[in-house]
Enzyme design. Structure first.
Site, mmCIF file in Angstrom:
data_model
loop_
_atom_site.group_PDB
_atom_site.id
_atom_site.type_symbol
_atom_site.label_atom_id
_atom_site.label_comp_id
_atom_site.label_asym_id
_atom_site.label_seq_id
_atom_site.Cartn_x
_atom_site.Cartn_y
_atom_site.Cartn_z
ATOM 1 N N ASP A 87 45.927 19.030 78.357
ATOM 2 C CA ASP A 87 44.767 18.410 79.012
ATOM 3 C C ASP A 87 44.409 19.118 80.318
ATOM 4 O OD1 ASP A 87 44.504 16.494 77.053
ATOM 5 O OD2 ASP A 87 45.554 14.919 78.149
ATOM 6 N N ASP A 142 58.628 17.144 78.721
ATOM 7 C CA ASP A 142 57.718 17.425 79.829
ATOM 8 C C ASP A 142 57.835 18.897 80.211
ATOM 9 O OD1 ASP A 142 56.822 14.841 79.843
ATOM 10 O OD2 ASP A 142 58.014 14.209 81.578
ATOM 11 N N ASP A 144 58.687 20.681 82.738
ATOM 12 C CA ASP A 144 59.787 21.276 83.508
ATOM 13 C C ASP A 144 61.131 21.197 82.796
ATOM 14 O OD1 ASP A 144 59.317 18.412 84.147
ATOM 15 O OD2 ASP A 144 61.195 18.609 85.238
ATOM 16 N N ASP A 235 56.596 5.135 78.380
ATOM 17 C CA ASP A 235 57.917 5.275 77.782
ATOM 18 C C ASP A 235 58.718 3.980 77.860
ATOM 19 O OD1 ASP A 235 58.038 5.458 80.532
ATOM 20 O OD2 ASP A 235 59.016 7.410 80.579
#
Length: 502
Positions: A87, A142, A144, A235
């Protein structure tokens, strides 16, 4: 007025003591869990289709490393695919396209998904990805996170039990010792991932998928209602809904996936703000359902403590506001019984969290030196946590008064985040500027009290107030350093001498 201050101070400290006592309960449950052998899953005899989803939004500094690690995962070629749910509105998209062009073999299994609008934020991106595949399982990372090649091989066997809906790995932090800030963050987060998650999972209590470094069974997620964006912690929300439907979550505390801690204080505040706000939103949404469901009482009790932990932050701010006025003219309002009860309450309110965090460090690596070091600096640790309470108190009321909201990502990429201008583009700079001013004000109140009591010979009170007030000012200073770096950075020195006549 003195009586009102004294009673409010007493109620505030009692509330903190109750949550402190719960920390001690988590330690007891962890010790019980640690004495049990970890369940061994059956040998891997099947290879269902797995979709590895990578929700990405403006992560130019870390996205290439993510793709490198995910592409190296081991799983049969015909049984897995990768979705880059992108996005981004910056150069991240071009970086992803460049990586795909440079790795044509890996690119064959990658779908680069771009949406016209960032509707639903991360939850919306994950939902969009699910609609584009028939995969039976979804592994989520994610930007990282750096999964090792054996991630799927280690995680998937636990789905042999049909009731298992989620398998979650523990987070590890590659940069935990980079700075004092990352060390503090690691202490706080280790207590959650090492102690709390292990204790809840091993005791059969509700716990949560952590948004990344885990795998969902498709049927479990669909049965729970799928990804929703009416909270900013999708989550936690989905985890509780799945467990209410009877699905079991598995936590692998001995298997970790490396990730990165934010090295800027504003980035860390942004992350904690979202987690606190979302936790309160989930409590509003689901706690009533949990408490009225046909569940054992112990599960309901633990869900209460788990989902209402955000209450601690308004209590901490109230404590900071009342501490000096209470000492000035209300300390004698509660009677003799308070002098007997006060030490125990203070010990639970302040000492229990210290034990919780220090134990998290020792229990993770069995290193006495590390644990003793954090015990020695525990007053600094508590001061840092107290100073963060301003941000998280506001986040608590945001969650109490609103549904959903923008999913504000946590900028990653080490200290390069500031150099790349990512923090400067955060929409919430005004919010954090106001928070910084509030931190300075609270620090001034506490430091003013330190001067007052110091001049009157109360050295121990002056020292305690100086430590607490200094914590607020230190956090405010570090925040201002991130918010307005041009004010703090020195002008660059000239690199050369101009030629005569130029």
């Amino acid at each position: 007025m003195p009586s009102f201050i004294a009673i409010t101070y007493f109620l505030t400290l009692t509330g903190l003591a109750l949550y402190g006592a719960h920390r001690l309960k988590m330690l007891v449950l962890y010790w019980r869990a640690a004495s049990r052998p970890e369940p061994v899953p059956p040998p891997l005899r099947w290879h269902p289709k797995v979709c590895v989803q990578l929700p990405v939004y403006n992560e130019p500094l870390v996205v290439e490393a993510l793709l490198d690690h995910v592409a190296a995962l081991r799983w049969p070629d015909e049984a897995w695919e990768i979705q880059v749910l992108d996005d981004s509105t910056d150069e991240t998209t071009a970086i992803i396209e460049g990586w795909l062009a440079a790795h044509p073999q890996a690119a064959r299994r990658v779908s680069h998904v771009r949406r016209a609008r960032r509707e639903g934020y991360k939850a919306g991106a994950l939902r969009e990805g699910m609609a584009r595949t028939d995969a039976d399982f979804f592994a989520i990372f994610d930007a990282d996170f750096r999964p090792q090649p054996d991630f799927l091989e280690r995680m998937m066997p636990h789905f042999a039990a049909a009731e298992v809906g989620v398998v979650q790995a523990r987070w590890e932090f590659a940069n935990r010792k980079r700075t004092l800030l990352t060390r503090f963050q690691a202490v706080f987060l280790d207590a959650h991932f090492v102690v709390e998650q292990t204790a809840r999972a091993a005791s059969g209590l509700f716990f949560n998928f952590n948004g990344t470094a885990g795998i969902w069974r498709r049927t479990a997620l669909e049965d729970a209602g799928g990804w929703t964006s009416d909270t900013v912690t999708e989550d936690l929300d989905a985890s509780y809904r799945a467990q209410l439907r009877g699905w079991r979550l598995v936590y692998l505390h001995r298997y970790a996936v490396p990730s990165e801690l934010p090295e800027n204080l504003i980035a860390f505040k942004s992350q904690q703000r979202r987690w606190t706000k979302g936790g309160v939103q989930v409590a509003r949404k689901l706690l009533g359902t949990v408490l009225t469901a046909s569940l054992p009482a112990r599960i309901k009790r633990e869900a209460w403590w788990h989902l209402t932990i955000g209450v601690v932050h308004p209590l901490l701010v109230t404590f900071s506001l009342l501490f000096v006025p209470y000492l000035w003219f209300a300390a004698d309002q509660l009677g003799t019984w308070w002098y007997l009860a006060n030490p125990a309450i203070v010990l639970l309110a302040g000492g229990a969290p210290v034990a919780f965090y220090v134990a998290g460090q020792f229990l993770q690596r069995r290193e006495w030196r590390e644990g003793l070091m954090w015990l020695a600096v525990s007053p600094l640790l508590l001061s840092f946590g107290l100073a963060l309470s301003v941000t998280l108190c506001v986040a608590f009321f945001e969650g109490l008064l609103s549904n959903g909201g923008e999913f504000v990502r946590t900028p990653k990429g080490g200290r390069r985040v500031r150099a790349g201008g990512l923090l400067a583009r955060m929409r919430s700079r005004t919010f954090f500027a106001a928070i910084t001013c509030a931190e300075m004000l609270l620090g001034a109140v506490l430091l003013g009290g330190a001067v007052y009591f110091g001049l009157r010979g109360h050295g121990e009170l002056a020292a305690a107030l100086t430590l607490k007030g200094g914590g607020f000012w230190a956090v405010a200073w570090l925040s201002s350093n991130d918010l307005w770096p041009s004010f703090w950075l020195k002008p660059a020195e000239p690199t050369g001498v101009m030629n005569a006549g130029t």
